[in-house]
Design a protein around this motif. Structure first.
Motif, PDB file in Angstrom:
ATOM      1  N   ASN A  76      12.771 -16.578 -17.853  1.00  0.00           N
ATOM      2  CA  ASN A  76      14.022 -16.693 -18.614  1.00  0.00           C
ATOM      3  C   ASN A  76      14.005 -15.781 -19.833  1.00  0.00           C
ATOM      4  OD1 ASN A  76      16.208 -19.143 -18.177  1.00  0.00           O
ATOM      5  ND2 ASN A  76      14.307 -19.447 -17.043  1.00  0.00           N
ATOM      6  N   TRP A  77      12.873 -15.799 -20.534  1.00  0.00           N
ATOM      7  CA  TRP A  77      12.754 -15.002 -21.748  1.00  0.00           C
ATOM      8  C   TRP A  77      12.861 -13.513 -21.433  1.00  0.00           C
ATOM      9  CZ3 TRP A  77       7.765 -14.805 -25.285  1.00  0.00           C
ATOM     10  CH2 TRP A  77       8.071 -14.075 -26.455  1.00  0.00           C
ATOM     11  N   LYS A  80      16.724 -12.834 -20.173  1.00  0.00           N
ATOM     12  CA  LYS A  80      17.747 -13.047 -21.208  1.00  0.00           C
ATOM     13  C   LYS A  80      17.419 -12.234 -22.463  1.00  0.00           C
ATOM     14  CE  LYS A  80      18.671 -17.755 -19.635  1.00  0.00           C
ATOM     15  NZ  LYS A  80      18.336 -19.177 -19.884  1.00  0.00           N
ATOM     16  N   PHE A  84      20.190  -9.480 -23.646  1.00  0.00           N
ATOM     17  CA  PHE A  84      20.978  -9.613 -24.871  1.00  0.00           C
ATOM     18  C   PHE A  84      20.608  -8.559 -25.920  1.00  0.00           C
ATOM     19  CE2 PHE A  84      21.662 -14.006 -23.165  1.00  0.00           C
ATOM     20  CZ  PHE A  84      23.035 -13.846 -22.968  1.00  0.00           C
ATOM     21  N   THR A 106      18.624 -17.563 -13.493  1.00  0.00           N
ATOM     22  CA  THR A 106      18.830 -16.877 -14.778  1.00  0.00           C
ATOM     23  C   THR A 106      19.819 -15.724 -14.581  1.00  0.00           C
ATOM     24  OG1 THR A 106      16.597 -17.467 -15.484  1.00  0.00           O
ATOM     25  CG2 THR A 106      17.665 -15.669 -16.675  1.00  0.00           C
ATOM     26  N   LEU A 110      23.410 -14.979 -16.299  1.00  0.00           N
ATOM     27  CA  LEU A 110      23.744 -13.705 -16.954  1.00  0.00           C
ATOM     28  C   LEU A 110      25.020 -13.101 -16.362  1.00  0.00           C
ATOM     29  CD1 LEU A 110      20.152 -12.185 -17.424  1.00  0.00           C
ATOM     30  CD2 LEU A 110      21.722 -12.941 -19.229  1.00  0.00           C
ATOM     31  N   GLU A 113      27.769 -14.429 -18.118  1.00  0.00           N
ATOM     32  CA  GLU A 113      27.854 -13.847 -19.459  1.00  0.00           C
ATOM     33  C   GLU A 113      28.350 -12.404 -19.415  1.00  0.00           C
ATOM     34  OE1 GLU A 113      27.035 -15.371 -22.574  1.00  0.00           O
ATOM     35  OE2 GLU A 113      27.261 -17.108 -21.280  1.00  0.00           O
ATOM     36  N   LEU A 223      13.747 -16.160 -27.228  1.00  0.00           N
ATOM     37  CA  LEU A 223      14.515 -17.164 -26.487  1.00  0.00           C
ATOM     38  C   LEU A 223      14.535 -18.473 -27.283  1.00  0.00           C
ATOM     39  CD1 LEU A 223      15.868 -17.784 -23.660  1.00  0.00           C
ATOM     40  CD2 LEU A 223      13.644 -18.672 -22.967  1.00  0.00           C
TER      41      LEU A 223
END
Ligand SMILES: *Cc1c(COP(=O)(O)O)cnc(C)c1O
Length: 396
Positions: A76-77, A80, A84, A106, A110, A113, A223
């Motif tokens: 995830n880290w 994301k 970002f 994940t 995204l 997003e 994160l």
């Protein structure tokens, strides 16, 4: 009855040597590592020693190893955090159709997003193609994430070649190496990766701890926001005992890697030979050679994986049908569908993953009993053995 555990890709038992290292960090050396007294220094020192152990196991600079709560958080880290941080450069990310759900879900998030995700297909043995990868790269591609070894079918991707293609374009490259650690050699420098995810409980360490390797200079957002732990990049008071256990597990995994690989491979090959030789209408999923030393994944015609698992459990054997995350659901595995299996065939899958403690006697016991189980289940199968579930890919 002694149980036979063949689900080592889902999790492994904590090694006694690991537990022994961890125990003092619960009641005696319990200090908060960020504090300034002796108890705190002991904990802080233990974390840094563990960081060195993990770094050594993957040939990383210890400063580039960040502890997390596990493989899922690391994945995830990586995704994301890079997405970002680098949005101004572009919003395109490339991954594969066979990733773990920690990556795929994940990516779905995204997409919501506003990021654009390309899912590379794989061939019938689970390998991505470098040409597909090259063709997918665009001017606005900011990140590529390809897993090192697949958790269901065991296929090992050519990470170094993939990294070279990606890095040549100046794009950040991440790999989920949760299944690779302890099972095949890992050298983050030789592999030329920017980021790599690891998990402790897949290598005989405790659950709830993992690591993300982040090469110095990779632009990434945190994160977990909060305190200044992990060089200000991952807040929260450290899971000291867990980190100590992960460090010890990583040290053992790398010291014993060669012996362990030979052990796993000998048992895996006996298992595959036994099943393919003694049971009709079965196929081995994944690559015949480029596969994890402890992984065997089969599809049996005309039966449900779930009923094989229940029969095996009754005779003391723990196995899996696909991944821990999908069992209990009736959807066929996304990995088996991606290698081209029809849904009907993918339902009859069985994954047996061998571990450090598995013996050859156990493998023989499983093969012999599986012959009877499959025969019995086929006799009661509601799926007509005469009716074709056939498919060009399957009957090759
Ligand atoms: C197990 C696994 C994960 C998740 O790791 P956790 O520590 O359980 O969160 C991620 N990726 C792969 C390939 C895995 O096998």
């Amino acid at each position: 009855m002694k149980r036979i555990y063949l689900d080592n890709a889902a999790t492994t038992p904590v090694d006694e040597r690991v537990l022994k290292e961890m125990l003092p960090y619960f009641c005696e050396k319990f200090g908060n590592p960020s504090a300034v007294y002796t108890e705190a220094h002991e904990a802080k020192f233990a974390i840094e020693a563990a960081r060195l152990q993990v770094a050594k196991a993957i040939n990383a600079d210890p400063k580039d190893v960040y502890f997390t709560s596990g493989g899922s958080e690391s994945d995830n880290w990586a995704l994301k955090g890079v997405a970002f941080k680098n949005r101004a450069k572009g919003n395109h990310i490339i991954t594969t159709a066979i990733e773990h759900h920690a990556i795929l879900h994940t990516c779905e998030f995204l997409e919501k997003e506003g990021f654009d995700i390309t899912y590379l297909p794989v061939d019938d043995q689970g390998l991505i193609s470098l040409d597909d990868l090259k063709a997918a790269i665009r001017d606005d591609t900011i990140l590529v994430s390809v897993m090192f070894a697949n958790n269901e079918i065991g296929t090992i991707e050519p990470i170094e070649a993939i990294a070279n293609v990606v890095k040549e374009k100046g794009i950040i490259f991440h790999s989920d190496a949760v299944q690779a650690l302890g099972n095949i050699p890992i050298d983050v420098k030789k592999l030329n990766v920017d980021m790599m995810s690891f998990s402790s409980h897949k290598i005989y360490g405790p659950k709830g701890v993992g690591a993300l390797y982040i090469r110095k200079g990779v632009p990434i957002e945190p994160l977990i926001h909060g305190g200044a732990q992990e060089r200000r990049r991952r807040a929260s008071t450290e899971n000291v005992a867990g980190i100590v256990g992960f460090g010890k597990a990583a040290e053992i995994a790398s010291e014993e890697l060669e012996d362990n690989m030979a052990h796993l491979k000998a048992l895996r090959d006996a298992l595959i030979k036994g099943v393919l030789g003694k049971i009709p209408q079965v196929r081995l999923n994944g690559h015949p050679v480029k596969r994890l030393p402890g992984n065997a994944n089969f599809c049996f015609d005309y039966i449900e994986g779930e009923s094989i698992l229940l029969s095996l459990d009754l005779i003391g054997v723990a196995g899996s049908s696909g991944s821990a995350c999908t069992s209990g659901s009736l959807d066929p595995s996304h990995v088996l569908l991606a290698i081209g299996l029809p849904a009907g065939v993918a339902h009859g899958s069985l994954r047996l993953t061998i571990g450090r403690h598995t013996t050859m006697d156990e493998i023989h016991y499983v093969v012999d009993n599986l012959v009877e189980i499959i025969e019995r289940l086929r006799k009661m199968s509601p799926i007509d053995a005469q009716s074709p579930i056939d498919d060009a890919v399957y009957h090759h």
